[in-house]
Design an enzyme around this catalytic site. Structure first.
Site, mmCIF file in Angstrom:
data_model
loop_
_atom_site.group_PDB
_atom_site.id
_atom_site.type_symbol
_atom_site.label_atom_id
_atom_site.label_comp_id
_atom_site.label_asym_id
_atom_site.label_seq_id
_atom_site.Cartn_x
_atom_site.Cartn_y
_atom_site.Cartn_z
ATOM 1 N N SER A 200 0.868 -1.284 0.367
ATOM 2 C CA SER A 200 -0.446 -0.125 0.074
ATOM 3 C C SER A 200 0.686 1.536 -0.145
ATOM 4 O O SER A 200 2.034 1.128 -0.737
ATOM 5 C CB SER A 200 -1.000 -0.129 1.407
ATOM 6 O OG SER A 200 -2.288 0.664 0.837
ATOM 7 N N ASP A 306 -8.907 -5.951 -6.258
ATOM 8 C CA ASP A 306 -8.429 -4.501 -5.210
ATOM 9 C C ASP A 306 -9.208 -3.671 -5.140
ATOM 10 O O ASP A 306 -8.679 -2.685 -6.947
ATOM 11 C CB ASP A 306 -7.320 -4.101 -4.827
ATOM 12 C CG ASP A 306 -5.959 -2.778 -3.850
ATOM 13 O OD1 ASP A 306 -7.537 -2.330 -3.464
ATOM 14 O OD2 ASP A 306 -5.210 -3.241 -3.223
ATOM 15 N N HIS A 337 -7.393 -5.946 -1.005
ATOM 16 C CA HIS A 337 -6.070 -5.308 -0.461
ATOM 17 C C HIS A 337 -6.004 -6.226 0.267
ATOM 18 O O HIS A 337 -5.325 -5.616 1.742
ATOM 19 C CB HIS A 337 -6.726 -4.017 -0.549
ATOM 20 C CG HIS A 337 -5.605 -3.196 -0.435
ATOM 21 N ND1 HIS A 337 -5.062 -2.338 -1.105
ATOM 22 C CD2 HIS A 337 -4.809 -2.497 1.124
ATOM 23 C CE1 HIS A 337 -3.760 -1.714 -0.583
ATOM 24 N NE2 HIS A 337 -4.014 -1.213 0.630
#
Length: 655
Positions: A200, A306, A337
């Site tokens: 991320s 995601d 995610h």
């Protein structure tokens, strides 16, 4: 009667050789043991490892306090190489999350002893790699945890926070043993060879640092990472979230930074207007144009579902790296995610080990010659490809045509007659799941177009586009386009809290532990759901950006406008017997924000088309859709699927 086994006589040369081998195993150094192996081995003590902190000077005064900002760097490295004067490579994770939110599936945070010395390093990198001869370096981005400065969300300060550390590791920057004052500290224990990794925001920093071309950064492993911050917040002017980078900075700022960084917060708010117009702030935070500067190899990992850091990010970054000939590898999962440590742990750890061994320790282990792509086709079922996108993929034009009912049309290669239209009204309460569930029913809120049931599988690999000509009834309008696989399947439940995984109570251990830093983590398994449709490619836009992707304009009601929506990257096989659908609608609830009005939109079908990345191109599409399949004729609604999460936390988040 006693039977005695005959003991064979062992030649003295064999005994002598065995004795020498045994003696060498005692006397040989860990370095020699490493050299004799085809991979780095856990020959160093984790319990005796050196744990220390330094503060690296970034040469930036982001908080405008009259002195340059120092970022905190926590280090754990093997003691034995240092005692022998051997230098080691570095695995680095630069993050804003070490104190506010935590890292990994268990939200681990850094911990320190009473003297401020680091104790717990989140994730498994230190436990696994330090005994194998690597240092693990965790960097607090400026404005977070124990660092000076201010968070600027992917801008110069964020990137320099990590680049300055790479420079220090290579003797080009200064560090000190204290946050203020202190004695200079040299990184004389490392050879400077650095690999950056992170999920991320952390992986985003790896992308951004690599795009500076800094020397010494040998490889990066961006997991679910952003490549352009504009595309995190907007899709051609359509807002994806109801907040901007200022809110994100406020979330991760340390309490001290929050008090001193009001000026930076205001710059973030002013530079990211909710109009969706491109500004200089977004230019600074777009790493894709600088792919030509990347020296590092790149191992991309992303979930194809995601909906936080959406798949456009890896797709455009991958394409830009490919154009520059960057060495690269990719894993694409069915999850949302999620880190590969939590969706494919037993394969991920040894693969990452070999990757770092090759690019940081020069092991000739062949990982650079193996298939480029691993793709999850069904939960825990993986396939490989020598290259990605798949060879033979080409942009193939498909077109919508009207059907017997309003909004229930056909998808094929023939252009619709001129004057043919479909009309729908934006309903901001409904999502792609609602549209797909009722694909075969005439509804007022979407226009859907489907192929016949396929007579052979059809694979799509890469990114696509949908060009729409639409006439709005109001001065504002948002558009969504999605591709859907219509047919029964069992897939990962990416809409649930775990985004495709379930966390189990049992733990497995990956490396060595200390009292304060365990190498044992909770196991996971696939969270699966039976569905009758799967949305696998998505694109969104503000129709007001018809003339300029970077600037919106008011619409004139009753006037037609043409705009192209980017279908984000994917890799999906539509099985024989299933149908392929294109749906065009307004607000995709939970994934984009609604416009200020409620438009009714009329599609000009003759001027609407999709360019899809089909393996085998138009010939493959024609063969797959020729004739009528004996399987799966259109079913009555509903065709249930997975809805996007409505309560998704709008940060490229800490898990």
């Amino acid at each position: 009667m006693t039977i005695r086994a005959r003991v064979p006589r062992i030649p003295w040369k064999v005994l002598a050789t065995a004795a020498v081998v045994a003696l060498l195993s005692v006397l040989v150094s860990p370095a020699a043991a490493q050299a004799a192996s085809d991979e780095s081995r856990p020959v160093y003590s984790y319990d005796r490892a050196i744990r220390e902190s330094v503060w690296v000077d970034t040469k930036i005064d982001g908080d405008e306090d009259g002195r340059t900002d120092r970022v905190a760097v926590d280090i754990v490295r093997p003691r034995e190489p240092a005692e022998r004067g051997r230098r080691v490579p570095v695995i680095m994770d630069a993050s804003p999350y070490y104190s506010c939110c935590g890292r990994g599936n268990e939200s681990q945070k850094k911990t320190y002893d009473a003297n401020g010395r680091p104790v717990q390093f989140p994730l498994f990198y230190d436990n696994y790699f330090v005994p194998r001869g690597y240092a693990t370096v965790l960097v607090d981005l400026a404005g977070t945890n124990r660092s000076d400065g201010c968070v600027d969300v992917g801008g110069r300060s964020d990137i320099q926070s990590a680049r300055a550390v790479v420079d220090w590791l290579n003797g080009r920057a200064r560090a000190y043993d204290a946050r203020t004052g202190g004695k200079p500290v040299r990184a004389d224990w490392t050879n400077g060879r650095t690999g950056m990794i992170g999920k991320s925001w952390d992986g985003t920093i790896a992308n951004g640092v690599a795009a500076t071309g800094v020397r010494g950064l040998e490889t990066i492993v961006p997991i679910a990472a952003i490549s352009s911050w504009y595309d995190y917040y907007f899709a051609k002017g359509a807002p994806l979230y109801d907040s901007g980078p200022d809110a994100l900075a406020d979330r991760v700022d340390s309490p001290e930074a929050r008090a001193r960084c009001a000026v930076v917060q205001k710059k973030l708010a002013d530079g990211a207007p909710r109009t969706g117009d491109w500004t200089d702030l977004w230019t600074e935070r777009d790493y894709v144009p600088d792919a030509s500067r990347v020296r590092a190899s790149v191992f991309v990992v992303h979930g194809l579902q995601d909906l936080n850091v959406r798949t456009k990010h890896f797709g455009q970054w991958w394409d830009a790296l490919a154009e520059e000939g960057v060495e690269r590898k990719i894993w694409l999962s069915q999850t949302g995610h999620v880190d590969p440590f939590d969706f494919r742990r037993s394969a991920w750890v040894p693969t990452l080990h070999r990757w770092f061994d090759h690019y940081l320790m020069d092991y000739d282990n062949g990982i650079d010659e193996e298939p480029m792509a691993d793709i999850e086709r069904a939960p825990d079922q993986w396939a490989t490809d020598r290259h990605w996108p798949a060879p033979g993929t080409s942009a193939t034009t498909v077109r919508p045509r009207g059907g017997d009912q309003p909004g229930v049309g056909q998808l094929g290669t023939r252009r619709a007659p001129y004057g043919a239209t479909e009309t729908f009204t934006d309903d901001s309460r409904l999502s792609e799941a609602d549209w797909a569930t009722h694909i075969d029913t005439s509804t007022p809120y979407k226009a859907g177009f489907t192929t016949k049931p396929l007579n052979r599988p059809l694979r799509l690999s890469g990114s696509g586009k949908v060009t729409v000509t639409a006439t709005p009834s109001t001065s504002t309008a948002h558009l969504s386009a999605v591709l859907v696989d219509l047919g029964p399947d069992t897939i990962r439940n990416y809409g649930a809290a775990g985004e495709g995984i379930l966390t189990l109570p049992d733990r497995t251990c990956w490396g060595a532990s200390t009292t304060g830093d365990s190498a044992c983590f909770k196991e996971t398994k696939a969270d699966v759901q039976k569905v009758e449709h799967t949305v696998f490619m998505r694109g969104w836009a503000d129709l007001g950006n018809y003339a300029d992707a970077h600037k919106g304009r008011p619409l004139t009601p009753g006037k037609p406008y043409t705009i192209t929506l980017d279908l984000a990257a994917s890799d999906h096989v539509v099985p024989a017997g299933h149908r392929l659908a294109l749906i065009v609608a307004g607000t995709d609830a939970g994934l984009i924000d609604p416009p200020s009005s409620t438009p009714r939109l009329t599609l000009d079908l003759a001027r609407t088309s999709a360019q899809l990345p089909i393996v085998g191109g138009s010939k493959a599409f024609t063969r797959a859709t020729a004739g009528a399949s004996g399987h799966l004729s259109p079913q009555p609604s509903p065709l249930e699927g997975i809805a996007p999460p409505r309560s998704m936390e709008h940060i490229p988040h800490a898990g």
